[in-house]
Design a protein around this motif. Sequence first.
Motif, PDB file in Angstrom:
ATOM      1  N   HIS A   1      15.366   1.997 -13.317  1.00 53.44           N
ATOM      2  CA  HIS A   1      16.553   1.938 -14.173  1.00 53.44           C
ATOM      3  C   HIS A   1      17.572   0.897 -13.722  1.00 53.44           C
ATOM      4  CE1 HIS A   1      19.819   3.096 -16.792  1.00 53.44           C
ATOM      5  NE2 HIS A   1      20.595   3.435 -15.759  1.00 53.44           N
ATOM      6  N   ASN A   2      17.732   0.707 -12.411  1.00 50.04           N
ATOM      7  CA  ASN A   2      18.744  -0.213 -11.895  1.00 50.04           C
ATOM      8  C   ASN A   2      18.095  -1.180 -10.917  1.00 50.04           C
ATOM      9  OD1 ASN A   2      20.665  -1.186  -9.793  1.00 50.04           O
ATOM     10  ND2 ASN A   2      22.181  -0.099 -11.028  1.00 50.04           N
ATOM     11  N   ILE A   3      18.170  -2.469 -11.239  1.00 49.31           N
ATOM     12  CA  ILE A   3      17.648  -3.517 -10.358  1.00 49.31           C
ATOM     13  C   ILE A   3      18.819  -4.366  -9.882  1.00 49.31           C
ATOM     14  CG2 ILE A   3      16.044  -5.445 -10.116  1.00 49.31           C
ATOM     15  CD1 ILE A   3      14.744  -2.714 -10.710  1.00 49.31           C
ATOM     16  N   MET A   4      18.913  -4.535  -8.573  1.00 50.89           N
ATOM     17  CA  MET A   4      20.030  -5.271  -7.990  1.00 50.89           C
ATOM     18  C   MET A   4      19.527  -6.460  -7.184  1.00 50.89           C
ATOM     19  SD  MET A   4      23.143  -3.894  -5.527  1.00 50.89           S
ATOM     20  CE  MET A   4      22.399  -4.378  -3.977  1.00 50.89           C
ATOM     21  N   LEU A   5      20.369  -7.449  -7.031  1.00 51.72           N
ATOM     22  CA  LEU A   5      20.074  -8.588  -6.164  1.00 51.72           C
ATOM     23  C   LEU A   5      21.360  -9.041  -5.507  1.00 51.72           C
ATOM     24  CD1 LEU A   5      21.181 -11.539  -7.462  1.00 51.72           C
ATOM     25  CD2 LEU A   5      19.379 -11.024  -9.106  1.00 51.72           C
ATOM     26  N   GLU A   6      21.208  -9.803  -4.435  1.00 48.73           N
ATOM     27  CA  GLU A   6      22.351 -10.483  -3.847  1.00 48.73           C
ATOM     28  C   GLU A   6      22.022 -11.956  -3.705  1.00 48.73           C
ATOM     29  OE1 GLU A   6      22.376 -10.377   0.916  1.00 48.73           O
ATOM     30  OE2 GLU A   6      22.704  -8.406   0.027  1.00 48.73           O
TER      31      GLU A   6
ATOM     32  N   GLY B   1      13.915 -10.225  -5.680  1.00 43.95           N
ATOM     33  CA  GLY B   1      13.938 -11.505  -4.980  1.00 43.95           C
ATOM     34  C   GLY B   1      13.012 -12.515  -5.630  1.00 43.95           C
ATOM     35  N   ILE B   2      13.318 -13.794  -5.474  1.00 45.31           N
ATOM     36  CA  ILE B   2      12.490 -14.857  -6.054  1.00 45.31           C
ATOM     37  C   ILE B   2      12.647 -16.135  -5.248  1.00 45.31           C
ATOM     38  CG2 ILE B   2      14.339 -15.518  -7.650  1.00 45.31           C
ATOM     39  CD1 ILE B   2      12.191 -16.388  -9.656  1.00 45.31           C
ATOM     40  N   GLU B   3      11.567 -16.883  -5.142  1.00 48.01           N
ATOM     41  CA  GLU B   3      11.628 -18.237  -4.596  1.00 48.01           C
ATOM     42  C   GLU B   3      10.716 -19.141  -5.423  1.00 48.01           C
ATOM     43  OE1 GLU B   3       8.405 -18.606  -1.044  1.00 48.01           O
ATOM     44  OE2 GLU B   3      10.081 -17.255  -0.602  1.00 48.01           O
ATOM     45  N   ILE B   4      11.259 -20.235  -5.918  1.00 53.72           N
ATOM     46  CA  ILE B   4      10.445 -21.253  -6.574  1.00 53.72           C
ATOM     47  C   ILE B   4      10.161 -22.300  -5.508  1.00 53.72           C
ATOM     48  CG2 ILE B   4      10.314 -22.976  -8.407  1.00 53.72           C
ATOM     49  CD1 ILE B   4      10.301 -20.133  -9.450  1.00 53.72           C
ATOM     50  N   GLY B   5       8.957 -22.269  -4.977  1.00 55.59           N
ATOM     51  CA  GLY B   5       8.614 -23.128  -3.851  1.00 55.59           C
ATOM     52  C   GLY B   5       8.383 -24.578  -4.214  1.00 55.59           C
ATOM     53  N   GLU B   6       7.911 -24.832  -5.431  1.00 48.42           N
ATOM     54  CA  GLU B   6       7.620 -26.197  -5.860  1.00 48.42           C
ATOM     55  C   GLU B   6       8.853 -26.807  -6.513  1.00 48.42           C
ATOM     56  OE1 GLU B   6       4.857 -27.857  -5.183  1.00 48.42           O
ATOM     57  OE2 GLU B   6       4.049 -26.101  -4.145  1.00 48.42           O
TER      58      GLU B   6
ATOM     59  N   LEU C   1       9.833  -7.133  -5.941  1.00 42.20           N
ATOM     60  CA  LEU C   1      10.726  -5.987  -6.002  1.00 42.20           C
ATOM     61  C   LEU C   1      10.586  -5.275  -4.667  1.00 42.20           C
ATOM     62  CD1 LEU C   1       9.912  -4.518  -9.526  1.00 42.20           C
ATOM     63  CD2 LEU C   1      11.976  -5.784  -8.899  1.00 42.20           C
ATOM     64  N   CYS C   2      11.687  -5.040  -3.965  1.00 39.63           N
ATOM     65  CA  CYS C   2      11.621  -4.368  -2.676  1.00 39.63           C
ATOM     66  C   CYS C   2      12.588  -3.187  -2.653  1.00 39.63           C
ATOM     67  CB  CYS C   2      11.915  -5.334  -1.534  1.00 39.63           C
ATOM     68  SG  CYS C   2      13.587  -5.998  -1.532  1.00 39.63           S
ATOM     69  N   ASN C   3      12.493  -2.391  -1.589  1.00 43.46           N
ATOM     70  CA  ASN C   3      13.306  -1.174  -1.473  1.00 43.46           C
ATOM     71  C   ASN C   3      13.187  -0.308  -2.728  1.00 43.46           C
ATOM     72  OD1 ASN C   3      14.350  -2.014   1.066  1.00 43.46           O
ATOM     73  ND2 ASN C   3      15.855  -3.300   0.027  1.00 43.46           N
ATOM     74  N   ILE C   4      11.957  -0.190  -3.226  1.00 43.17           N
ATOM     75  CA  ILE C   4      11.735   0.584  -4.447  1.00 43.17           C
ATOM     76  C   ILE C   4      11.958   2.075  -4.163  1.00 43.17           C
ATOM     77  CG2 ILE C   4      10.072   1.223  -6.230  1.00 43.17           C
ATOM     78  CD1 ILE C   4       8.681  -1.461  -5.727  1.00 43.17           C
ATOM     79  N   ASN C   5      12.825   2.681  -4.959  1.00 42.98           N
ATOM     80  CA  ASN C   5      13.148   4.097  -4.835  1.00 42.98           C
ATOM     81  C   ASN C   5      12.777   4.765  -6.160  1.00 42.98           C
ATOM     82  OD1 ASN C   5      14.519   6.627  -4.955  1.00 42.98           O
ATOM     83  ND2 ASN C   5      16.019   5.931  -3.453  1.00 42.98           N
ATOM     84  N   TYR C   6      11.640   5.459  -6.155  1.00 41.14           N
ATOM     85  CA  TYR C   6      11.149   6.040  -7.410  1.00 41.14           C
ATOM     86  C   TYR C   6      11.953   7.271  -7.822  1.00 41.14           C
ATOM     87  CZ  TYR C   6       7.185   2.883  -6.955  1.00 41.14           C
ATOM     88  OH  TYR C   6       6.410   1.761  -6.856  1.00 41.14           O
ATOM     89  N   ARG C   7      12.603   7.927  -6.865  1.00 40.60           N
ATOM     90  CA  ARG C   7      13.410   9.089  -7.215  1.00 40.60           C
ATOM     91  C   ARG C   7      14.669   8.662  -7.960  1.00 40.60           C
ATOM     92  NH1 ARG C   7      17.898  11.746  -5.718  1.00 40.60           N
ATOM     93  NH2 ARG C   7      17.914  14.033  -5.812  1.00 40.60           N
ATOM     94  N   ASP C   8      15.388   7.691  -7.397  1.00 35.01           N
ATOM     95  CA  ASP C   8      16.629   7.228  -8.023  1.00 35.01           C
ATOM     96  C   ASP C   8      16.396   6.095  -9.009  1.00 35.01           C
ATOM     97  OD1 ASP C   8      18.103   9.057  -6.523  1.00 35.01           O
ATOM     98  OD2 ASP C   8      18.240   7.674  -4.832  1.00 35.01           O
ATOM     99  N   ARG C   9      15.143   5.597  -9.046  1.00 31.96           N
ATOM    100  CA  ARG C   9      14.705   4.571 -10.005  1.00 31.96           C
ATOM    101  C   ARG C   9      15.478   3.256  -9.819  1.00 31.96           C
ATOM    102  NH1 ARG C   9      14.860   7.578 -15.640  1.00 31.96           N
ATOM    103  NH2 ARG C   9      13.971   5.599 -16.364  1.00 31.96           N
TER     104      ARG C   9
ATOM    105  N   ARG D   1       0.826  -1.209   0.000  1.00 33.10           N
ATOM    106  CA  ARG D   1       0.000   0.000   0.000  1.00 33.10           C
ATOM    107  C   ARG D   1       0.858   1.256   0.000  1.00 33.10           C
ATOM    108  NH1 ARG D   1      -3.211  -2.459   4.343  1.00 33.10           N
ATOM    109  NH2 ARG D   1      -5.038  -3.483   3.463  1.00 33.10           N
ATOM    110  N   GLN D   2       2.020   1.183   0.632  1.00 31.67           N
ATOM    111  CA  GLN D   2       2.917   2.335   0.699  1.00 31.67           C
ATOM    112  C   GLN D   2       3.851   2.404  -0.508  1.00 31.67           C
ATOM    113  OE1 GLN D   2       4.919   2.278   4.502  1.00 31.67           O
ATOM    114  NE2 GLN D   2       3.021   1.875   5.614  1.00 31.67           N
ATOM    115  N   ARG D   3       3.663   1.495  -1.464  1.00 32.12           N
ATOM    116  CA  ARG D   3       4.442   1.469  -2.706  1.00 32.12           C
ATOM    117  C   ARG D   3       5.935   1.223  -2.474  1.00 32.12           C
ATOM    118  NH1 ARG D   3      -0.252   1.353  -3.701  1.00 32.12           N
ATOM    119  NH2 ARG D   3      -1.391   2.508  -5.314  1.00 32.12           N
TER     120      ARG D   3
END
Length: 207
Positions: free
Chosen positions: A141-146, A109-114, A96-104, A73-75
């Motif tokens: 513009h920039n999507i990161m993962l660890e 994250g992903i989990e395949i549960g089955e 998608l988490c830690n979305i920063n619309y200013r810095d784009r 709800r808080q985007r």
Amino acid sequence: MENMKEYQTHMQEKPIFSIIGEKVALGPIRRELIPLYQRWINDFEVLRTLHIPRPSTLEEIQASYEADVAAERQRKVVYFTIYDRDTLQPIGRTDLCNINYRDRTADFGIEIGEAAYRGRGYGTETIRLMLDYAFTGLGLHNIMLETWEYNRAGQGAYKKAGFQEIGRRHQAKFMNGKFWDIVYMECLSTEFVSPVLGQILVPDELR
């Protein structure tokens, strides 16, 4: 009244899809799937590449679900349930988490549960669809993962989908009696070609 009952039954049988690919479809997270989410997060094979393995109660997952909905709800974050497009079976979750619309920017994250759907391309297509959503749908513009060094299958899927390794935190993850690197990967919008949403999120033609 009979038609309404048939409609309600149909809607219960067929989940809502927001993004449809060749093998998978992505739709909103659903309260009635909480027991399934709990089963996935209690599978230590799933947790092997996500968190420290520990049991999670139904009450904990219910509280987590409510927190996820509040965050959406808080985007700040977007969650999707992953479905097998052909059978409509839920097979995992992605976000998608830690979305920063200013810095784009955002984190992925992903989990395949089955288990039956791992190593068969479902994860790779999910990653592509999520990058498409991030870049084409949200204008990021920039999507990161660890991920962890020992998650070789995951790294292969990330690279196929468009991610590139950008750095490591060395020997910062402990598993099976050994220290492993944390691997950081990213994808830029300028390095990605939309597979789906670029054909949907378009302006009307002049008439």
